[in-house]
Design an enzyme around this catalytic site. Structure first.
Site, PDB file in Angstrom:
ATOM      1  N   SER A 128       2.230  -4.739  -0.929  1.00 22.63           N
ATOM      2  CA  SER A 128       0.951  -4.659  -1.631  1.00 22.63           C
ATOM      3  C   SER A 128      -0.209  -4.733  -0.656  1.00 22.63           C
ATOM      4  CB  SER A 128       0.831  -5.803  -2.648  1.00 22.63           C
ATOM      5  OG  SER A 128      -0.484  -5.889  -3.160  1.00 22.63           O
ATOM      6  N   TYR A 141       1.742 -14.570  -5.460  1.00 25.57           N
ATOM      7  CA  TYR A 141       2.014 -13.142  -5.247  1.00 25.57           C
ATOM      8  C   TYR A 141       1.701 -12.736  -3.809  1.00 25.57           C
ATOM      9  CZ  TYR A 141       1.749  -8.069  -5.824  1.00 25.57           C
ATOM     10  OH  TYR A 141       1.941  -6.716  -5.685  1.00 25.57           O
TER      11      TYR A 141
END
Length: 246
Positions: A128, A141
């Site tokens: 990401s 995350y």
């Protein structure tokens, strides 16, 4: 030229599903993996094989690997995203769960699938762009994806002697069932199909590092060079404005 055998985790939705459809259309032998047996059944007619397993369960991964002879491409895409909504009352259980799902699970996936990789093959980690900069609520995350980044970049060095490449993917915001839950603005949002097309091209070019959309990652990279105090002031002010508007 022999047909490629491609294994994709998280193949039943979002980027994983779009990649499955792209590789199936290109004539590859696609092995679709996911937790939802019903959704996997929908892919059965286009898939070379389907496996239903939970990536956090090593015994299930080992069982699936027994039925695989060789792989040319391993796309590690499955993951989860949940946020720490109250940092002061830190949710350690949520943190541990996300780290286990997004990072620790990679150990078993690599343990059982990497030995199946052919010389000239490729391992793809879907990480990401969140690892470029710290964001509020993203402790779990972001940490899991930052760990994935280091794993991918280190593994690349050790797989050179085996003729296996490693591609690390940093997508920006992509429309998936996970991002559909977000209640904040997602700039430069891409469809899963658009993201899969970019990933497919990057893999074909055997890129070590792939990030998109360029406008978003350029802006984030620019901000990463600013003094941390300035970025912190900007992002916390923006975060406070977003919370007030929800």
């Amino acid at each position: 030229m022999s047909t490629k055998t491609v294994l994709i985790t998280g193949a039943t939705s979002g980027i994983g599903l779009a990649l499955f459809e792209k590789y199936a259309m290109e004539g590859a032998n696609v092995i679709a993996c996911g937790r939802n047996q019903e959704k996997l059944a929908d892919l059965h007619s286009s898939a070379f094989k389907t496996f239903c397993f939970d990536i956090t369960q090593p015994t299930q991964i080992a069982s699936a690997a027994e039925d695989i002879k060789a792989l040319d491409l391993l796309i590690l895409n499955a993951g989860d995203c949940r946020y720490i909504d109250d940092a002061k009352n830190f949710d350690g259980e949520l943190f541990s769960d996300i780290i286990n799902t997004n990072l620790s699970s990679l150990g078993a996936l690599l343990q059982y699938f990497l030995p199946k990789m052919q010389k000239g093959g490729q391992v793809v980690f879907v990480s990401s762009s969140a690892t470029i900069l710290p964001f509020p609520r993203s402790e779990a995350y972001g940490a899991s994806k930052a760990g994935m980044d280091y794993l991918a970049n280190s593994l690349r060095l050790d797989l050179v002697e085996h003729g296996i490449g490693v591609t690390l993917v940093h997508p920006g915001f992509v429309s998936t069932p996970l991002t559909d839950k977000n209640n904040f603005t997602m700039p430069f949002l891409l469809t899963s199909e658009a993201a899969a097309k970019r990933i497919f091209i990057g893999i074909e070019k055997r890129k070590n590092y792939l990030q998109f959309p360029k406008r978003m990652t350029f802006i984030m990279t620019f901000f990463s060079f600013l003094p941390s105090s300035l970025w912190q002031a900007l992002i916390t002010r923006k975060h406070s404005t977003n919370k007030d508007s929800v």
